[in-house]
Design a protein around this motif. Sequence first.
Motif, PDB file in Angstrom:
ATOM      1  N   SER A 237      10.480  -0.572   2.195  1.00 14.62           N
ATOM      2  CA  SER A 237       9.841   0.375   2.427  1.00 14.62           C
ATOM      3  C   SER A 237      10.695   1.809   2.354  1.00 14.62           C
ATOM      4  CB  SER A 237       9.201   0.304   3.675  1.00 14.62           C
ATOM      5  OG  SER A 237      10.375   0.444   4.976  1.00 14.62           O
ATOM      6  N   ASN A 238      11.867   1.697   2.079  1.00 14.32           N
ATOM      7  CA  ASN A 238      12.531   2.768   1.727  1.00 14.32           C
ATOM      8  C   ASN A 238      11.975   3.704   0.595  1.00 14.32           C
ATOM      9  OD1 ASN A 238      14.452   2.585  -0.644  1.00 14.32           O
ATOM     10  ND2 ASN A 238      14.832   0.591   0.675  1.00 14.32           N
ATOM     11  N   ALA A 239      12.549   5.070   0.600  1.00  6.24           N
ATOM     12  CA  ALA A 239      11.857   5.874  -0.280  1.00  6.24           C
ATOM     13  C   ALA A 239      12.036   5.527  -1.764  1.00  6.24           C
ATOM     14  CB  ALA A 239      12.423   7.474  -0.037  1.00  6.24           C
ATOM     15  N   LYS A 240      13.606   5.021  -2.049  1.00  6.37           N
ATOM     16  CA  LYS A 240      14.000   4.745  -3.317  1.00  6.37           C
ATOM     17  C   LYS A 240      13.104   3.650  -3.780  1.00  6.37           C
ATOM     18  CE  LYS A 240      18.011   6.040  -4.156  1.00  6.37           C
ATOM     19  NZ  LYS A 240      17.884   6.636  -5.302  1.00  6.37           N
ATOM     20  N   TYR A 241      13.199   2.459  -3.074  1.00  2.00           N
ATOM     21  CA  TYR A 241      12.559   1.100  -3.534  1.00  2.00           C
ATOM     22  C   TYR A 241      11.164   1.524  -3.674  1.00  2.00           C
ATOM     23  CZ  TYR A 241      10.567  -3.445  -3.835  1.00  2.00           C
ATOM     24  OH  TYR A 241       9.939  -4.663  -4.179  1.00  2.00           O
TER      25      TYR A 241
ATOM     26  N   PRO B 185       0.846  -1.226  -0.099  1.00  2.00           N
ATOM     27  CA  PRO B 185       0.075  -0.022  -0.209  1.00  2.00           C
ATOM     28  C   PRO B 185       0.828   1.329   0.008  1.00  2.00           C
ATOM     29  CG  PRO B 185      -0.806  -1.425   1.558  1.00  2.00           C
ATOM     30  CD  PRO B 185       0.527  -2.029   1.106  1.00  2.00           C
ATOM     31  N   LEU B 186       2.293   1.240   0.260  1.00  2.00           N
ATOM     32  CA  LEU B 186       3.015   2.105   0.255  1.00  2.00           C
ATOM     33  C   LEU B 186       3.430   2.731  -1.190  1.00  2.00           C
ATOM     34  CD1 LEU B 186       5.443   1.244   3.242  1.00  2.00           C
ATOM     35  CD2 LEU B 186       3.327   2.713   3.129  1.00  2.00           C
TER      36      LEU B 186
ATOM     37  N   ASP C 249      13.858  -6.137  10.719  1.00  2.00           N
ATOM     38  CA  ASP C 249      14.056  -4.554  10.580  1.00  2.00           C
ATOM     39  C   ASP C 249      14.755  -4.512   9.140  1.00  2.00           C
ATOM     40  OD1 ASP C 249      14.549  -1.862  11.551  1.00  2.00           O
ATOM     41  OD2 ASP C 249      16.636  -2.696  11.109  1.00  2.00           O
ATOM     42  N   LEU C 250      15.637  -5.385   8.746  1.00  2.00           N
ATOM     43  CA  LEU C 250      16.541  -5.225   7.507  1.00  2.00           C
ATOM     44  C   LEU C 250      15.493  -5.157   6.361  1.00  2.00           C
ATOM     45  CD1 LEU C 250      18.860  -4.870   5.897  1.00  2.00           C
ATOM     46  CD2 LEU C 250      19.183  -7.451   6.003  1.00  2.00           C
ATOM     47  N   LYS C 251      14.484  -6.285   6.251  1.00  2.00           N
ATOM     48  CA  LYS C 251      13.841  -6.565   4.998  1.00  2.00           C
ATOM     49  C   LYS C 251      12.596  -5.437   5.234  1.00  2.00           C
ATOM     50  CE  LYS C 251      13.515 -10.879   6.304  1.00  2.00           C
ATOM     51  NZ  LYS C 251      14.677 -11.368   6.592  1.00  2.00           N
TER      52      LYS C 251
ATOM     53  N   PRO D 189      17.809  -5.345  -2.051  1.00  2.00           N
ATOM     54  CA  PRO D 189      19.093  -4.854  -1.641  1.00  2.00           C
ATOM     55  C   PRO D 189      19.664  -4.015  -2.674  1.00  2.00           C
ATOM     56  CG  PRO D 189      19.112  -7.093  -2.566  1.00  2.00           C
ATOM     57  CD  PRO D 189      17.740  -6.707  -2.679  1.00  2.00           C
ATOM     58  N   LEU D 190      19.542  -3.991  -3.729  1.00  2.00           N
ATOM     59  CA  LEU D 190      20.072  -2.940  -5.024  1.00  2.00           C
ATOM     60  C   LEU D 190      19.651  -1.509  -4.246  1.00  2.00           C
ATOM     61  CD1 LEU D 190      20.051  -3.292  -8.801  1.00  2.00           C
ATOM     62  CD2 LEU D 190      19.776  -1.219  -7.536  1.00  2.00           C
ATOM     63  N   LEU D 191      18.413  -1.341  -3.853  1.00  2.00           N
ATOM     64  CA  LEU D 191      18.129   0.035  -3.527  1.00  2.00           C
ATOM     65  C   LEU D 191      18.213   0.610  -2.004  1.00  2.00           C
ATOM     66  CD1 LEU D 191      15.008   0.054  -5.986  1.00  2.00           C
ATOM     67  CD2 LEU D 191      17.189   1.168  -6.233  1.00  2.00           C
ATOM     68  N   LEU D 192      18.645  -0.437  -1.200  1.00  2.00           N
ATOM     69  CA  LEU D 192      18.967  -0.085   0.162  1.00  2.00           C
ATOM     70  C   LEU D 192      20.209   0.749   0.212  1.00  2.00           C
ATOM     71  CD1 LEU D 192      17.980  -0.861   3.264  1.00  2.00           C
ATOM     72  CD2 LEU D 192      19.708  -2.511   2.821  1.00  2.00           C
ATOM     73  N   ASP D 193      19.839   1.896   1.097  1.00  2.00           N
ATOM     74  CA  ASP D 193      21.056   2.602   1.470  1.00  2.00           C
ATOM     75  C   ASP D 193      22.104   1.983   1.985  1.00  2.00           C
ATOM     76  OD1 ASP D 193      19.809   5.170   0.537  1.00  2.00           O
ATOM     77  OD2 ASP D 193      18.749   5.451   2.471  1.00  2.00           O
ATOM     78  N   ARG D 194      23.351   2.395   1.947  1.00  2.00           N
ATOM     79  CA  ARG D 194      24.406   1.619   2.591  1.00  2.00           C
ATOM     80  C   ARG D 194      24.554   1.614   3.852  1.00  2.00           C
ATOM     81  NH1 ARG D 194      26.097   4.492  -1.854  1.00  2.00           N
ATOM     82  NH2 ARG D 194      27.142   3.393  -3.392  1.00  2.00           N
TER      83      ARG D 194
END
Length: 414
Positions: free
Chosen positions: A391-395, A214-215, A384-386, A361-366
């Motif tokens: 849910s991060n902005a880039k993904y 939904p995000l 927490d990692l998944k 993993p490609l779009l996760l911040d370092r």
Amino acid sequence: MAENNDVVQLPIWLKEELFENVLRQHYEQFEKIICFKAIPGLNPGENYSTIMLRLLFEVELKDQSIEKVSYMLKTPHDFEMYREILKKNNMFVIERDIFLSVVPEIEQMYSEAGLDVKFAAKGYEIDAPDNYVLLEDLGPRGFKNADRLEGLDMAHTLSVLKKLAQWHAGSAARIALKGPYTQYYLQPKYGDSMREDIRPINVTFGNYLFKCLPLYEGYESYTAAVHKIQPKLIDLVHDMADPDPQDFNAINHGDLWTNNIMFRYDAESNAPSETYFVDLQLPKITSVAWDLIYFLLGSPQLQLKLNHFDYFIKYYHDQLIEHLTLLKYPTEKLPSLRFLHMQLHKYGFVGYHTVLVLCPPLLLDRTNDANLTDFVTETENGDDLKLRMYSNAKYKQHAGAILTWLHNRGALDF
């Protein structure tokens, strides 16, 4: 002797004596090793699947001169699930053979046709007691990865597609002119024993995607299609390992994304002058649609990958036909551009696989705390990692745009 390193845990078997024969190949006048040190080969958070070490040597030659040389060593993580996977699908043995036999044969085919083409670093063998891949260190030759978070621009994307077309053309011509590969890992259905081991991991990834769906922009339009394709995905993906003889099949890289590609540059230009592949541990003979969809929906900049997708396919096809023709691939079997698009539609589910498995993993911040265990297992840290991955902005931006694009093309209808 090997020095301790506070950042990375070194294999207990890592001793300098193992590399003396490799150094003799490198230096005809090799006398002895003066200094040996192993350091992390990649920054934290840039590789989940293996441990990468850069091995630094100072050696003395017979004329008493001193030379410095480095190699890249890949070794496995040491946890139970990973070791169990290696018992069924030893990616290290496979990748060593790709570097030592498959790549050189295709490069030789191009050389005999009058074209100098290189695909990867030189591979080496050592008498190690555990799984490993040992390669030339491309860093001193000016090779480096592009920034996975920025995404590949037009010049980088075209450079990869040209090299990919050369790779596919080489292996397809090898099969057409010399007969099937005999390596066990290139046989139909190889790796099928892994299907049930991967299934629960796929369920876990799907649950996190559903939770965050939904995000993503436009989720209402493709939610039903995503829920429908998710339980079918593992079987769809694994069935590709039994190639349809009517497809245009070649050895696919299998995991072609930004961190598995290295570029070298001319001093005057930001455009790459050479492109090499790394991490050739998941090869398979199947439709070239796998590599094309996986790479194009994963690694280029967002607007490029969607707005220029058809142009990229046309560019790849032009390069493919040029190099198939050079290698004397049978003219009557040359795939048309129309046929290639039909392949992309037939295997459109690879796009959903890319969003589900590669893009997180490609779009996760370092981050310094990301690791393979947390990525593939149910743990508090893994939760927490998944959640951060999905849910991060880039993904969210990429997932919403790509899933909408896939849905509008009918690529989720399986």
